[in-house]
Design a protein around this motif. Structure first.
Motif, PDB file in Angstrom:
ATOM      1  N   TYR A  90     -65.942 -57.106  51.251  1.00 50.34           N
ATOM      2  CA  TYR A  90     -65.321 -58.442  51.250  1.00 50.34           C
ATOM      3  C   TYR A  90     -63.926 -58.348  50.647  1.00 50.34           C
ATOM      4  O   TYR A  90     -63.089 -57.622  51.169  1.00 50.34           O
ATOM      5  CB  TYR A  90     -66.246 -59.422  50.522  1.00 50.34           C
ATOM      6  CG  TYR A  90     -65.796 -60.866  50.534  1.00 50.34           C
ATOM      7  CD1 TYR A  90     -65.288 -61.481  51.689  1.00 50.34           C
ATOM      8  CD2 TYR A  90     -65.911 -61.656  49.376  1.00 50.34           C
ATOM      9  CE1 TYR A  90     -64.896 -62.814  51.677  1.00 50.34           C
ATOM     10  CE2 TYR A  90     -65.519 -62.986  49.366  1.00 50.34           C
ATOM     11  CZ  TYR A  90     -65.006 -63.557  50.511  1.00 50.34           C
ATOM     12  OH  TYR A  90     -64.621 -64.874  50.491  1.00 50.34           O
ATOM     13  N   ASP A 132     -66.857 -52.105  55.783  1.00 50.32           N
ATOM     14  CA  ASP A 132     -66.802 -53.556  56.046  1.00 50.32           C
ATOM     15  C   ASP A 132     -65.960 -53.785  57.299  1.00 50.32           C
ATOM     16  O   ASP A 132     -65.140 -52.937  57.664  1.00 50.32           O
ATOM     17  CB  ASP A 132     -66.164 -54.300  54.856  1.00 50.32           C
ATOM     18  CG  ASP A 132     -66.626 -55.755  54.763  1.00 50.32           C
ATOM     19  OD1 ASP A 132     -66.417 -56.515  55.732  1.00 50.32           O
ATOM     20  OD2 ASP A 132     -67.218 -56.125  53.746  1.00 50.32           O
ATOM     21  N   GLY A 189     -64.910 -60.532  58.049  1.00 52.14           N
ATOM     22  CA  GLY A 189     -66.071 -61.419  58.031  1.00 52.14           C
ATOM     23  C   GLY A 189     -67.296 -60.802  58.683  1.00 52.14           C
ATOM     24  O   GLY A 189     -67.268 -59.681  59.202  1.00 52.14           O
ATOM     25  N   MET A 190     -68.381 -61.575  58.636  1.00 54.05           N
ATOM     26  CA  MET A 190     -69.658 -61.099  59.178  1.00 54.05           C
ATOM     27  C   MET A 190     -69.491 -60.720  60.654  1.00 54.05           C
ATOM     28  O   MET A 190     -68.782 -61.394  61.394  1.00 54.05           O
ATOM     29  CB  MET A 190     -70.718 -62.200  59.048  1.00 54.05           C
ATOM     30  CG  MET A 190     -71.158 -62.424  57.623  1.00 54.05           C
ATOM     31  SD  MET A 190     -72.079 -61.003  57.029  1.00 54.05           S
ATOM     32  CE  MET A 190     -72.447 -61.537  55.372  1.00 54.05           C
ATOM     33  N   TYR A 250     -75.091 -58.046  66.229  1.00 55.22           N
ATOM     34  CA  TYR A 250     -76.113 -58.196  65.174  1.00 55.22           C
ATOM     35  C   TYR A 250     -76.973 -59.426  65.437  1.00 55.22           C
ATOM     36  O   TYR A 250     -76.480 -60.451  65.903  1.00 55.22           O
ATOM     37  CB  TYR A 250     -75.445 -58.274  63.795  1.00 55.22           C
ATOM     38  CG  TYR A 250     -74.961 -56.929  63.337  1.00 55.22           C
ATOM     39  CD1 TYR A 250     -75.734 -56.123  62.507  1.00 55.22           C
ATOM     40  CD2 TYR A 250     -73.740 -56.429  63.781  1.00 55.22           C
ATOM     41  CE1 TYR A 250     -75.297 -54.866  62.119  1.00 55.22           C
ATOM     42  CE2 TYR A 250     -73.293 -55.171  63.391  1.00 55.22           C
ATOM     43  CZ  TYR A 250     -74.078 -54.392  62.562  1.00 55.22           C
ATOM     44  OH  TYR A 250     -73.653 -53.144  62.184  1.00 55.22           O
ATOM     45  N   LEU A 255     -67.267 -65.434  55.655  1.00 54.83           N
ATOM     46  CA  LEU A 255     -66.557 -64.550  54.708  1.00 54.83           C
ATOM     47  C   LEU A 255     -65.368 -63.848  55.384  1.00 54.83           C
ATOM     48  O   LEU A 255     -65.065 -62.684  55.095  1.00 54.83           O
ATOM     49  CB  LEU A 255     -67.515 -63.508  54.102  1.00 54.83           C
ATOM     50  CG  LEU A 255     -68.771 -64.058  53.411  1.00 54.83           C
ATOM     51  CD1 LEU A 255     -69.663 -62.925  52.918  1.00 54.83           C
ATOM     52  CD2 LEU A 255     -68.391 -64.959  52.239  1.00 54.83           C
ATOM     53  N   GLY A 277     -64.763 -51.887  60.341  1.00 56.18           N
ATOM     54  CA  GLY A 277     -65.456 -52.291  61.572  1.00 56.18           C
ATOM     55  C   GLY A 277     -66.917 -52.539  61.262  1.00 56.18           C
ATOM     56  O   GLY A 277     -67.359 -52.350  60.119  1.00 56.18           O
ATOM     57  N   PRO A 278     -67.686 -52.976  62.269  1.00 61.80           N
ATOM     58  CA  PRO A 278     -69.133 -53.142  62.056  1.00 61.80           C
ATOM     59  C   PRO A 278     -69.749 -51.791  61.689  1.00 61.80           C
ATOM     60  O   PRO A 278     -69.363 -50.761  62.256  1.00 61.80           O
ATOM     61  CB  PRO A 278     -69.642 -53.618  63.420  1.00 61.80           C
ATOM     62  CG  PRO A 278     -68.434 -54.143  64.127  1.00 61.80           C
ATOM     63  CD  PRO A 278     -67.266 -53.370  63.613  1.00 61.80           C
ATOM     64  N   ASP A 337     -74.321 -54.547  49.632  1.00 62.51           N
ATOM     65  CA  ASP A 337     -74.135 -56.003  49.430  1.00 62.51           C
ATOM     66  C   ASP A 337     -73.758 -56.603  50.779  1.00 62.51           C
ATOM     67  O   ASP A 337     -72.670 -57.139  50.940  1.00 62.51           O
ATOM     68  CB  ASP A 337     -73.025 -56.214  48.386  1.00 62.51           C
ATOM     69  CG  ASP A 337     -72.857 -57.687  48.012  1.00 62.51           C
ATOM     70  OD1 ASP A 337     -73.646 -58.526  48.482  1.00 62.51           O
ATOM     71  OD2 ASP A 337     -71.919 -57.989  47.257  1.00 62.51           O
TER      72      ASP A 337
HETATM   73  C1  SAM Z   1     -71.197 -60.783  50.143  1.00 63.29           C
HETATM   74  S1  SAM Z   1     -69.899 -59.945  50.917  1.00 63.29           S
HETATM   75  C2  SAM Z   1     -69.602 -58.576  49.832  1.00 63.29           C
HETATM   76  C3  SAM Z   1     -69.078 -59.001  48.475  1.00 63.29           C
HETATM   77  C4  SAM Z   1     -68.539 -57.885  47.605  1.00 63.29           C
HETATM   78  N1  SAM Z   1     -69.492 -56.805  47.443  1.00 63.29           N
HETATM   79  C5  SAM Z   1     -68.187 -58.424  46.227  1.00 63.29           C
HETATM   80  O1  SAM Z   1     -69.076 -58.840  45.484  1.00 63.29           O
HETATM   81  O2  SAM Z   1     -67.020 -58.437  45.861  1.00 63.29           O
HETATM   82  C6  SAM Z   1     -70.683 -59.235  52.311  1.00 63.29           C
HETATM   83  C7  SAM Z   1     -69.752 -58.428  53.209  1.00 63.29           C
HETATM   84  O3  SAM Z   1     -70.553 -57.659  54.090  1.00 63.29           O
HETATM   85  C8  SAM Z   1     -69.840 -57.470  55.292  1.00 63.29           C
HETATM   86  N2  SAM Z   1     -70.798 -57.078  56.341  1.00 63.29           N
HETATM   87  C9  SAM Z   1     -72.079 -57.514  56.486  1.00 63.29           C
HETATM   88  N3  SAM Z   1     -72.647 -56.890  57.543  1.00 63.29           N
HETATM   89  C10 SAM Z   1     -71.715 -56.043  58.059  1.00 63.29           C
HETATM   90  C11 SAM Z   1     -71.729 -55.118  59.133  1.00 63.29           C
HETATM   91  N4  SAM Z   1     -72.814 -54.936  59.889  1.00 63.29           N
HETATM   92  N5  SAM Z   1     -70.613 -54.417  59.380  1.00 63.29           N
HETATM   93  C12 SAM Z   1     -69.505 -54.569  58.604  1.00 63.29           C
HETATM   94  N6  SAM Z   1     -69.434 -55.441  57.565  1.00 63.29           N
HETATM   95  C13 SAM Z   1     -70.540 -56.169  57.294  1.00 63.29           C
HETATM   96  C14 SAM Z   1     -69.139 -58.800  55.517  1.00 63.29           C
HETATM   97  O4  SAM Z   1     -68.000 -58.634  56.317  1.00 63.29           O
HETATM   98  C15 SAM Z   1     -68.808 -59.237  54.069  1.00 63.29           C
HETATM   99  O5  SAM Z   1     -67.474 -58.909  53.750  1.00 63.29           O
END
Ligand code: SAM
Length: 255
Positions: free
Chosen positions: A93, A118, A122-123, A129, A141, A165-166, A186
């Motif tokens: 994030y 990440d 964002g998600m 997914y 996010l 990327g994903p 996370d």
């Molecule tokens: C809750 S945030 C992370 C917060 C961070 N760890 C902090 O506390 O500062 C969740 C992150 O997971 C990423 N995310 C979730 N699933 C993902 C995926 N399949 N691929 C890439 N990023 C993913 C989202 O883009 C988001 O930025």
């Protein structure tokens, strides 16, 4: 009257019915409260942790509700990170917890690689997914910015490696060459957390740790399901923490 009470409290031959159970409950509650109070006090007294919090605030990435989890992660990382092993984070994030890990690298394992996974946008999309049963939605996010996170982690002795990327697209391509001492997951979604486990667990050194941010949170139902499912067939059992996080310590003879 007071001497009667004293006699009741100290005599071993007679106590009111339910005395022992009530006594245990009160002592347990006091111990829990006391433990929590000491946990918070130690966070306030930790000079390096307070310095990290100042950096988060200065970069506007501090998120007050996460304070207990920040401190728990800081302590676990201090206990686990060793020179010569890499560290990873899935779900970066805006870089708050990544900065905690970076500060620990400076103290415990200078020049260790910090692998960061990440989209930084964002998600991930619903084409890639499955969001059935999830609380988060695609694009949530999205107020993250890779360049800002690079700035936050531009610290001597830290080698951040960005995997943008994903997860699904970046995971098969990437190292690290060495073993992992610590992975912080996370990522909130069932499939994301499962992919992170599948990548991180085999790369974790014996005695290394995986810390899960989302284990006991109602807005991440998929995360706890993924963790339970992945470790159902492993020799390690996730340990839930009072902060809502969970951790796994890799056994010496894990598969
Ligand atoms: C809750 S945030 C992370 C917060 C961070 N760890 C902090 O506390 O500062 C969740 C992150 O997971 C990423 N995310 C979730 N699933 C993902 C995926 N399949 N691929 C890439 N990023 C993913 C989202 O883009 C988001 O930025």
């Amino acid at each position: 009257m007071s001497s009667l009470l004293q006699r009741v409290a100290t005599t071993t031959s007679w106590r009111p019915p339910g005395y022992l159970r009530a006594h245990r409950r009160v002592s347990n509650a006091l111990a829990l409260f006391g433990g929590w109070r000491v946990f918070r006090r130690d966070a306030e007294r930790s000079v390096p942790f307070q310095a990290t919090l100042r950096s988060l605030r200065a970069h506007d990435v501090y998120y007050e509700p996460k304070l207990p989890r920040y401190w728990q992660l800081f302590q676990l990382a201090e206990a686990t990170v060793v020179p010569g092993a890499a560290i990873a984070e899935f779900g970066v994030y805006r870089g708050g917890t990544a900065r905690i890990l970076a500060d620990i690298i400076v103290r415990r394992a200078p020049d260790a690689e910090l692998h960061l996974f990440d989209t930084f946008a964002g998600m991930p999309s619903a084409d890639e997914y499955d969001y059935a049963g999830e609380v988060y939605k695609p694009g949530d996010l999205a107020d993250a910015n890779e360049e800002d996170v690079r700035g936050l982690l531009a610290i001597d002795a830290v080698r951040p490696v960005f995997h943008v990327g994903p997860f699904r697209d970046t995971l098969p391509l990437t190292g690290p060459d060495g073993e992992l001492s610590l992975t912080h997951i996370d990522a909130d979604l069932y499939e994301s957390v499962l992919e992170a486990c599948e990548w991180a667990y085999p790369r974790t050194r014996p005695g290394g740790m995986i810390v899960f941010d989302d284990y006991a949170f109602a807005d991440c139902p998929g995360a706890s399901r993924a963790i339970a499912e992945y470790f159902a067939t492993r020799s390690e059992t996730p340990i839930v923490l009072p902060t809502g996080q969970a951790l796994v310590v890799k056994q010496v003879s894990g598969p």
